[in-house]
Design a protein around this motif. Sequence first.
Motif, PDB file in Angstrom:
ATOM      1  N   LEU A  86      72.015  65.820  77.129  1.00 52.02           N
ATOM      2  CA  LEU A  86      71.160  66.714  78.188  1.00 52.02           C
ATOM      3  C   LEU A  86      70.475  65.050  79.581  1.00 52.02           C
ATOM      4  CD1 LEU A  86      69.238  68.088  75.060  1.00 52.02           C
ATOM      5  CD2 LEU A  86      70.639  69.139  76.600  1.00 52.02           C
ATOM      6  N   ALA A  87      69.979  66.271  80.422  1.00 52.47           N
ATOM      7  CA  ALA A  87      69.992  65.047  81.125  1.00 52.47           C
ATOM      8  C   ALA A  87      69.033  65.716  82.207  1.00 52.47           C
ATOM      9  CB  ALA A  87      70.443  64.398  81.771  1.00 52.47           C
ATOM     10  N   ALA A  88      67.546  65.708  82.357  1.00 53.45           N
ATOM     11  CA  ALA A  88      67.236  66.316  83.509  1.00 53.45           C
ATOM     12  C   ALA A  88      65.890  65.671  84.635  1.00 53.45           C
ATOM     13  CB  ALA A  88      65.511  67.048  82.656  1.00 53.45           C
ATOM     14  N   ASN A  89      65.648  65.848  85.672  1.00 53.76           N
ATOM     15  CA  ASN A  89      65.140  65.216  86.839  1.00 53.76           C
ATOM     16  C   ASN A  89      64.228  66.749  87.511  1.00 53.76           C
ATOM     17  OD1 ASN A  89      66.922  66.165  88.551  1.00 53.76           O
ATOM     18  ND2 ASN A  89      67.334  64.635  88.950  1.00 53.76           N
ATOM     19  N   LEU A 117      60.097  66.893  63.114  1.00 49.72           N
ATOM     20  CA  LEU A 117      60.940  66.040  64.084  1.00 49.72           C
ATOM     21  C   LEU A 117      61.660  65.183  64.321  1.00 49.72           C
ATOM     22  CD1 LEU A 117      60.676  67.769  66.982  1.00 49.72           C
ATOM     23  CD2 LEU A 117      58.464  65.792  68.093  1.00 49.72           C
ATOM     24  N   ASP A 118      62.215  65.173  63.365  1.00 54.72           N
ATOM     25  CA  ASP A 118      63.706  64.235  63.136  1.00 54.72           C
ATOM     26  C   ASP A 118      64.523  63.759  64.329  1.00 54.72           C
ATOM     27  OD1 ASP A 118      64.772  62.413  61.365  1.00 54.72           O
ATOM     28  OD2 ASP A 118      66.232  64.347  60.575  1.00 54.72           O
ATOM     29  N   GLY A 119      64.313  62.553  65.026  1.00 55.93           N
ATOM     30  CA  GLY A 119      64.251  62.281  66.319  1.00 55.93           C
ATOM     31  C   GLY A 119      64.128  61.657  67.220  1.00 55.93           C
ATOM     32  N   ASP A 120      64.319  61.028  67.900  1.00 53.10           N
ATOM     33  CA  ASP A 120      63.507  60.232  69.146  1.00 53.10           C
ATOM     34  C   ASP A 120      63.938  60.832  70.750  1.00 53.10           C
ATOM     35  OD1 ASP A 120      63.154  58.517  67.505  1.00 53.10           O
ATOM     36  OD2 ASP A 120      64.457  57.144  68.019  1.00 53.10           O
ATOM     37  N   THR A 121      65.115  61.937  70.151  1.00 48.61           N
ATOM     38  CA  THR A 121      65.288  62.640  71.327  1.00 48.61           C
ATOM     39  C   THR A 121      65.269  64.190  71.183  1.00 48.61           C
ATOM     40  OG1 THR A 121      67.844  62.218  71.102  1.00 48.61           O
ATOM     41  CG2 THR A 121      66.507  60.735  72.709  1.00 48.61           C
ATOM     42  N   VAL A 122      65.403  65.755  72.243  1.00 46.70           N
ATOM     43  CA  VAL A 122      65.465  66.514  72.437  1.00 46.70           C
ATOM     44  C   VAL A 122      66.820  66.618  71.536  1.00 46.70           C
ATOM     45  CG1 VAL A 122      65.760  68.530  73.484  1.00 46.70           C
ATOM     46  CG2 VAL A 122      63.949  67.139  73.918  1.00 46.70           C
ATOM     47  N   ALA A 123      68.374  66.150  71.917  1.00 48.98           N
ATOM     48  CA  ALA A 123      69.150  66.048  71.423  1.00 48.98           C
ATOM     49  C   ALA A 123      69.621  65.829  69.944  1.00 48.98           C
ATOM     50  CB  ALA A 123      70.173  64.818  72.457  1.00 48.98           C
ATOM     51  N   THR A 124      68.423  64.477  70.340  1.00 51.20           N
ATOM     52  CA  THR A 124      69.222  64.372  68.267  1.00 51.20           C
ATOM     53  C   THR A 124      67.752  64.974  67.257  1.00 51.20           C
ATOM     54  OG1 THR A 124      69.115  61.885  69.115  1.00 51.20           O
ATOM     55  CG2 THR A 124      68.781  62.392  67.142  1.00 51.20           C
ATOM     56  N   VAL A 125      67.017  65.699  68.075  1.00 54.05           N
ATOM     57  CA  VAL A 125      66.050  66.671  67.063  1.00 54.05           C
ATOM     58  C   VAL A 125      66.652  67.964  66.837  1.00 54.05           C
ATOM     59  CG1 VAL A 125      64.001  68.118  66.419  1.00 54.05           C
ATOM     60  CG2 VAL A 125      63.893  65.342  67.404  1.00 54.05           C
TER      61      VAL A 125
END
Length: 308
Positions: free
Chosen positions: A163-166, A138-146
């Motif tokens: 990416l964004a979600a609520n 898992l390389d990254g701190d966010t879903v987008a970076t991974v």
Amino acid sequence: MTDTLQKFMFENAGVRGELVELESSWQQMLSHKVYPKAVQTILGELMAASALLSANLKFNGTMIMQIHGNGPVKLMVVECDADLRIRATAKLADDAVIEDHETLKELVHAHGQGRFVITLDPNDKMPGQQAYQGIVPLDGDTVATVIENYMLRSEQLDTKLWLAANEKVTRGMLLQKLPEIGGSGAQAEDGEDMWSHAVMLGDTLKHEELLNTDIATLMHRLFWEQTLRVFDPLHPVFHCSCTREKVGDMLKMLGQAEVESAIAEIGRLDINCDFCGKHYGFDQVDCTQLFVAKTLAEGTVTPTEIKH
């Protein structure tokens, strides 16, 4: 509410893009299970990313994206097929206490053992053909970076995601640099310049803006000075592929001895689909049939029909 995925390309430049807006399918998914806010946000981002990547599938099958961890969140899964039928779920540790502000790293990668998995599973496999699976740390701190890191290392494709979600909606944008095919050095340089310019425009997109603005407005606001080729919109939908037969196959994988032991102890097996909440009940007769016949007795009810 009609969910929409919009593809577009920059004319005379090797850059393609997509914007996705999931509201109806996201609400249907959330109606089946309540998640802590931090988990909901990350799962929503993963769901948007899955739709964006699945829109470019060149085979009749399903893409499965999974994040495995050993923290409060054990597993996140999103499945999306070539028709953009999508479903998602997450499994938490039994003792999980999750604060609203917790990040992807804190939830699944706190001890450095998180993994990101993409599986491409064709519907019509050739004899001996297996699903393709890529597994990376898992390389990254966010879903987008991974996902960006995965696409660059595994697919050699420059990819950028926002990416964004609520609790109401999940939206995302993808930009991807297409591979160079021939051309002079000057053309390659122009292509690199266009890619850098497209990413620069994308980076002006703020998180709150992505959450609160429909994708048609976003595309115009970001790229109004660019010449774009815009394709017919696609419409993702929530869809769960669970069936009584599949649940029966899962029980058969446990083995007859274990199933009979469970039936002897509790009298009936009640199984709920993690994705859609549908309930499947197997009594002693049903479980006996699993191991002596190819067909199953009817016995499913929707979640609203379950008596508590």
